[in-house]
Design a protein around this motif. Structure first.
Motif, PDB file in Angstrom:
ATOM      1  N   TYR A 162       0.815  -1.223   0.000  1.00  0.00           N
ATOM      2  CA  TYR A 162       0.000   0.000   0.000  1.00  0.00           C
ATOM      3  C   TYR A 162       0.846   1.270   0.000  1.00  0.00           C
ATOM      4  N   ILE A 163       2.093   1.144   0.462  1.00  0.00           N
ATOM      5  CA  ILE A 163       2.975   2.305   0.400  1.00  0.00           C
ATOM      6  C   ILE A 163       3.391   2.546  -1.061  1.00  0.00           C
ATOM      7  N   ALA A 184       0.528   4.067  -2.775  1.00  0.00           N
ATOM      8  CA  ALA A 184       0.369   5.485  -2.453  1.00  0.00           C
ATOM      9  C   ALA A 184       1.380   6.314  -3.231  1.00  0.00           C
ATOM     10  N   ARG A 215       2.520  13.123   3.336  1.00  0.00           N
ATOM     11  CA  ARG A 215       1.291  12.417   3.651  1.00  0.00           C
ATOM     12  C   ARG A 215       1.547  10.903   3.728  1.00  0.00           C
ATOM     13  N   ILE A 216       2.335  10.389   2.805  1.00  0.00           N
ATOM     14  CA  ILE A 216       2.664   8.961   2.847  1.00  0.00           C
ATOM     15  C   ILE A 216       3.435   8.651   4.130  1.00  0.00           C
ATOM     16  N   GLN A 243       0.788   9.636   7.381  1.00  0.00           N
ATOM     17  CA  GLN A 243      -0.556   9.060   7.434  1.00  0.00           C
ATOM     18  C   GLN A 243      -0.575   7.601   7.007  1.00  0.00           C
ATOM     19  N   TYR A 244       0.341   7.207   6.147  1.00  0.00           N
ATOM     20  CA  TYR A 244       0.313   5.820   5.672  1.00  0.00           C
ATOM     21  C   TYR A 244       1.322   4.953   6.426  1.00  0.00           C
ATOM     22  N   ASN A 301       0.773   3.104  10.681  1.00  0.00           N
ATOM     23  CA  ASN A 301       0.754   1.657  10.847  1.00  0.00           C
ATOM     24  C   ASN A 301       1.946   1.150  11.635  1.00  0.00           C
TER      25      ASN A 301
END
Lengths: 310, 317
Positions: free
Chosen positions: B215-216, B219, B228-229, B232-233, B237
């Motif tokens: 998912y990184i 993104a 933001r990555i 927030q990403y 986590n």
């Protein structure tokens, strides 16, 4: 029952596990952090082993002029009671390392046995052992040891070693349990089970060899924790303060106002030794992590290459 | 359920320990109290504490639990005739102030530094910071505290030599806060320095693992802003395992803070524990252990609740 994608996954997992086991020494020595750590730890081990060679003065002799700064006769000066600090340091290193290694090893053995059995056997036994582990995990160790040491003054190092081990195995057991959990369904374990091996053989002969690096890292942390706990305990005057160790040196230094008289040579060496020895062990662990964990390693190599090209 | 068992284990351990002591705890207590308390008070005390020798161990255990539920921890020998619970009540706020401040600062800075180090992988900060903090985290807390005390408080005179407040009585009145912070700064600083490394290293390694996730990459491919990555990403986590680590290390932090308090004569639980040890004040000793154990359990419980808030996967189960 056999799902091809699932077996493929477990296969790749198994091979990564096997790769983890084979840490060749040259590869470890290639890692700067690990090498620095090994040198530091070896230094203190040598000091401890060679104690009788490094000094001819008994650490308990109180016949020297007190509070001398370092000089030719006394490389680290003398204490407020007229003892030679270098001799105390050298013998103290031996005493502290013995407690550290013994308690660390004992805690690791406990962690291995409890963690692996718990993870492999499963069921009620697992739940019980897990509960035990978690209880030990949250009960704060040092205050507990302080209370025990107040009730039962230690005559020798052994009770101290045992109690430190008893309060510090739980973290390792938890980590090892979760590893075993992931490993017990792998084909090679399954095969050994089919061949009729006993449970103890499965756990300790089949699974354990794959976890040496993890167990070793538990051992390193166990030794750091034991050295710190022993020093902390002796610093507040518990434990056996008649034995010269890093912790008891700090206790006497603090109680005789070494700080206020500016006798830095008395209280700096033992503390610095704990910091350097512990730091050395932590560096080895950190370096091993890089060697054994492909994710942490691959990038590093690439980064270095990039640096060379630039 | 788990917390219930852990609490029970702590209470029971606290009950058993003095009874394992060679000799009779009642007689030892008696000897300690002799000449300071009138005999009738001692009798009442024995009955209250289940130390009555005519009772079986089970009856004593029952009496002990009943007393605990009433908040009766006995009478301190050191601070006679103050009840233990009162002595602890005076010490607890100072420990909470010191540990809470130092731990939160250390957690925030360490985690943030871990994020930055992982994000700029192989950069200057990433190559220098982990090495340095590996060392600071293996400093013996109390020794580093001694060094700081010697150089910054004693030699340089920038900080007070000890205690948590100026004068004889500390109060949490608003006007006192500058003074409180001034006294807490140096002990707090030593705890931050010695504990920050753990947060940094584990956050860095979690981040690196997370940054390899699909998912990184997704993104990134979408062209989201780097910032933001990063926060927030990835960080969101990666911070979850760090929270678990946070909970588990509370006991360790408390142990270190106790020693730091002793070095700085900071009037919290660690200092109380030392007083109890030096005066063989068994009721106070037991009470302190119990309070620390309960506090650590409670802190773990709170982190668990927080974890459920942060991780939707746990919430839905």
């Amino acid at each position: 029952m056999v799902d091809p994608s699932a077996t493929a996954k477990t296969h790749s997992k198994a091979s990564s596990v096997v790769r983890r086991r084979t840490i060749a020494l040259p590869r470890v020595l290639n890692n700067g952090k690990a090498t620095a750590g090994i040198i530091l730890v070896l230094f203190f081990v040598l000091v401890g082993v060679l104690a009788p060679v490094l000094t001819h003065i008994s650490p308990n002799v109180e016949t020297f002029l007190p509070l001398q700064p370092p000089n030719a006769v006394h490389p680290l000066g003398t204490t407020g009671q007229g003892q030679d600090v270098w001799s105390q340091f050298v013998w103290g290193t031996r005493a502290s390392l013995i407690v550290g290694f013994a308690a660390g090893a004992l805690a690791t053995i406990l962690a291995v046995v409890i963690g692996m059995v718990s993870g492999f056997v499963g069921g009620t036994a697992d739940e019980g052992l897990q509960l035990l582990t978690n209880v030990f995990l949250v009960i704060p160790g040092l205050p507990l040891i302080v209370v025990v040491a107040t009730y039962f003054p230690f005559e020798s190092s052994w009770p101290l070693i045992v109690i430190i081990a008893l309060t510090s195995w739980s973290w390792g057991a938890r980590v090892l349990r979760s590893q075993v959990l992931g490993m017990r369904e792998l084909p090679f374990v399954e095969a050994a089970r089919m061949a009729g091996e006993r449970t103890s053989a499965l756990v300790f002969r089949e699974i354990m060899p794959n976890m040496w690096s993890l167990i070793f890292s538990q051992l390193l942390f166990g030794i750091i924790a034991a050295v710190l706990t022993e020093a902390g305990l002796q610093f507040i005057g518990l434990g056996n303060i008649n034995v010269v160790s890093w912790g008891s040196m700090l206790y006497w230094a603090e109680n005789n106002g070494a700080l206020l008289t500016g006798a830095w040579w008395w209280f700096i060496p033992p503390g610095l030794a704990i910091a350097l020895f512990g730091g050395g062990l932590a560096l080895i662990n950190y370096g091993l992590d890089e060697v054994t964990n492909p994710r942490l390693r691959a990038h590093r190599r690439r980064a270095r290459k990039r640096g060379r090209n630039a | 359920m788990f917390y219930g068992v852990a609490l029970w284990a702590a209470l029971t351990l606290n009950f058993i320990l003095p009874r394992l002591m060679p000799g009779n705890p009642a007689e030892i207590l008696l000897a300690r109290f002799k000449g300071r308390v009138n005999p009738k008070a001692i009798d009442a005390f024995m009955v209250a504490f289940g130390l009555n020798q005519h009772h079986t161990l089970i009856q004593q255990y029952g009496a002990y639990l009943v007393q605990l539920m009433h908040g009766n921890l006995g009478i301190s020998i050191t601070y006679y005739p103050e009840p233990v619970i009162q002595v602890l009540g005076q010490a607890l706020p100072w420990t909470l102030l010191l540990i809470a401040m130092a731990t939160i600062i250390s957690f925030l800075i360490g985690t943030l530094a871990g994020i930055v180090a992982a994000w700029h992988r192989g950069g200057v900060f990433d190559s220098v910071a982990p090495g340095i903090f590996t060392f600071t985290s293996s400093f013996p807390y109390f020794w580093f505290a001694l060094i700081m005390l010697y150089f910054l408080a004693y030699k340089a005179g920038w900080f007070p030599i000890g205690s948590a407040y100026a004068g004889n009585h500390g109060s949490f009145a608003l006007s006192n806060w500058p003074d409180l912070l001034y006294h807490t700064a140096l002990p707090g600083f030593t705890i931050v320095v010695t504990s920050i490394g753990g947060w940094l290293l584990s956050m860095r390694n979690n981040m690196i693992t997370t940054m390899g996730q699909d998912y990184i990459h997704m993104a990134r491919a979408k062209g989201l802003a780097r910032r933001r990555i990063m926060y927030q990403y990835a960080a969101r986590n990666a911070i979850l395992p760090n929270m678990t680590g946070f909970a588990l290390s509370i006991g360790f932090i408390v142990s270190g803070a106790l020693l730091t308090e002793i070095v700085f004569s900071y009037p919290g639980l660690g200092y109380t524990l030392l007083q109890a040890v030096q005066n063989e004040d068994y009721p106070l000793l037991q009470g302190t252990l119990l309070l620390i154990a309960v506090a650590v359990l409670l802190a773990n419980f709170l982190v668990d609740l927080l974890y459920v808030r942060l991780d939707p996967r746990v919430r839905n189960q």
